[in-house]
Design an enzyme around this catalytic site. Structure first.
Site, short mmCIF file in Angstrom:
data_model
loop_
_atom_site.label_atom_id
_atom_site.label_comp_id
_atom_site.label_asym_id
_atom_site.label_seq_id
_atom_site.Cartn_x
_atom_site.Cartn_y
_atom_site.Cartn_z
N ARG A 183 0.82 -1.21 0.00
CA ARG A 183 0.00 0.00 0.00
C ARG A 183 0.86 1.27 0.00
O ARG A 183 0.38 2.34 -0.30
CB ARG A 183 -0.93 0.02 1.21
N HIS A 225 5.57 -9.33 -6.84
CA HIS A 225 4.40 -8.50 -7.19
C HIS A 225 4.69 -7.04 -6.85
O HIS A 225 5.13 -6.73 -5.74
CB HIS A 225 3.17 -9.00 -6.42
N TYR A 253 0.36 -2.27 -5.00
CA TYR A 253 -0.90 -1.84 -5.61
C TYR A 253 -0.93 -0.34 -5.90
O TYR A 253 -1.73 0.12 -6.71
CB TYR A 253 -2.07 -2.17 -4.66
N HIS A 263 0.22 -4.82 -12.11
CA HIS A 263 -1.07 -4.51 -12.71
C HIS A 263 -0.84 -3.38 -13.72
O HIS A 263 -0.31 -2.34 -13.32
CB HIS A 263 -2.07 -4.06 -11.64
N GLU A 279 -0.02 -8.30 -15.60
CA GLU A 279 -1.06 -9.19 -15.10
C GLU A 279 -2.37 -8.91 -15.82
O GLU A 279 -2.79 -7.76 -15.96
CB GLU A 279 -1.24 -9.03 -13.57
N ASP A 331 -4.35 -14.57 -14.30
CA ASP A 331 -4.94 -14.87 -13.00
C ASP A 331 -6.30 -15.52 -13.29
O ASP A 331 -7.13 -14.95 -14.00
CB ASP A 331 -5.08 -13.53 -12.26
N HIS A 367 -9.26 -13.45 -12.41
CA HIS A 367 -9.41 -12.29 -13.30
C HIS A 367 -9.91 -12.71 -14.68
O HIS A 367 -10.76 -12.03 -15.27
CB HIS A 367 -8.08 -11.55 -13.43
N HIS A 417 -1.71 -16.96 -11.71
CA HIS A 417 -2.26 -16.81 -10.35
C HIS A 417 -3.46 -17.74 -10.28
O HIS A 417 -4.34 -17.68 -11.14
CB HIS A 417 -2.70 -15.37 -10.09
N ASP A 461 -13.44 -8.74 -9.37
CA ASP A 461 -12.16 -9.12 -8.78
C ASP A 461 -12.27 -9.52 -7.31
O ASP A 461 -11.70 -8.86 -6.45
CB ASP A 461 -11.11 -8.00 -8.97
N HIS A 467 -11.45 -12.74 -5.07
CA HIS A 467 -10.87 -14.09 -5.02
C HIS A 467 -11.61 -14.95 -4.00
O HIS A 467 -12.05 -14.45 -2.98
CB HIS A 467 -9.40 -14.01 -4.63
N GLU A 514 -3.59 -16.95 -4.55
CA GLU A 514 -3.90 -15.64 -3.93
C GLU A 514 -5.29 -15.73 -3.32
O GLU A 514 -6.12 -14.85 -3.48
CB GLU A 514 -3.87 -14.53 -4.97
ZN ZN Z 1 -7.32 -10.07 -8.09
FE FE Z 2 -3.53 -11.94 -9.26
FE FE Z 3 -2.18 -8.96 -8.79
#
Ligand code: ZN
Ligand code: FE
Ligand code: FE
Length: 278
Positions: A37, A67, A70, A107, A142, A176, A179, A211, A224, A226, A256
């Site tokens: 974050r 990764h 975000y 992303h 991704e 993913d 996704h 993923h 989105d 999971h 994930e």
């Molecule tokens: Zn996701």
């Molecule tokens: Fe992912």
């Molecule tokens: Fe991701």
């Protein structure tokens, strides 16, 4: 051999992540290169990395799939956010060289009303700015669920970014399963069709990692969310087919799912026990 792992906390360093992975039965893993974050990154300790690399070798780890945070949005409508992202990417590329030859997934970004075309332009421009011929890291776009103004939920968008990147050999894609499904790709009933479409539009050679997630939502929900393996709309059967598919079975798979350590260990065991070997 099935390479499977999950997201691991990175705050205690590389050796701690390696040991954590081994304890879960994992032979690859994902980690945030810095606070997911925030932006600050801890200094990497050389002896910690060396100890980790030794452990990774002795346990036959597959390629790691780091990764990006975000907060990295390379196509924000705000120039200072774009620059913040560019600086993180550049710094992460340096840090990743401590563990040569791994994957770094990010992303593509959200265009926040600027439009897909300008967003793609900005993402590619930053990649062209930062990637170097000398780097050993492969950077993965991704594929996204298509929430809000996210870019990368269509194979055509991933392809359009790759087309504009000069050092294509440093680039790849991470798909993913949650996704894909929420973007509208029917990996449950037509996995072969989806992979053929990916090959036709992007090129299967760009697919470097997966993923592995179930989804809380029906196909094409663009939300989105999971879900635990087997408890969502994709289901256990389809996910087992995915890890065994001839075009996918050698890729690293990263869970994930909303889990604790015990849950991850169980999902890893479930997948390992359903992996077909001859
Ligand atoms: Zn996701
Ligand atoms: Fe992912
Ligand atoms: Fe991701």
């Amino acid at each position: 051999m099935l390479y499977i792992g999950c997201h691991l906390p990175s705050s205690k360093g590389y050796l701690a992540m390696g040991r954590h992975a081994v304890a879960l039965g994992a032979n690859t893993f994902a980690f945030f290169t810095r606070n997911p974050r925030g932006g600050s990154a801890k200094k990497i300790n050389t002896s910690d990395v060396e100890a980790f690399l030794k452990l990774a070798e002795s346990h036959n780890f597959g390629t790691l799939v780091a990764h990006a945070p975000y907060t990295m949005n390379l196509c924000s409508n705000n120039i200072s956010i774009r620059e913040f992202g560019r600086n993180m990417l550049a710094d992460d590329m340096k840090r990743m060289e401590m563990t040569p030859g791994q994957y770094y997934n990010f992303h593509p970004g959200s265009h926040v009303g600027q439009g897909v075309d300008l967003g793609i332009e900005q993402i590619a421009e930053t990649l062209n700015n930062v990637l170097t011929k000398e780097q050993s890291t492969t950077v993965l776009l991704e594929g996204m669920a298509g929430k809000g103004s996210e870019i990368g939920s269509k194979f055509e968008e991933l392809k359009a970014i790759l087309d504009k990147v000069e050092l294509k050999e440093k680039m790849g894609v991470c798909l993913d399963t949650c996704h894909l499904w929420e973007a509208g790709y029917d990996i449950v009933n037509d996995l072969n069709g989806v992979l053929e479409e990916f090959d036709r539009i992007v090129g299967i050679k760009y697919l470097k990692a997966m993923h592995l997630n179930d989804s809380k939502n029906p196909i094409a929900a663009h939300k989105d969310r999971h879900e635990l393996i087997g408890e969502g709309h994709i289901g256990k059967k389809a996910l087992i087919k995915i890890i065994n598919h001839p075009e996918l079975r050698n890729l690293p798979f990263i869970l994930e799912t909303p889990n604790d350590d015990e849950g991850y260990a169980n999902e890893i065991k479930l997948m390992q026990s359903n992996y077909t070997t001859w």
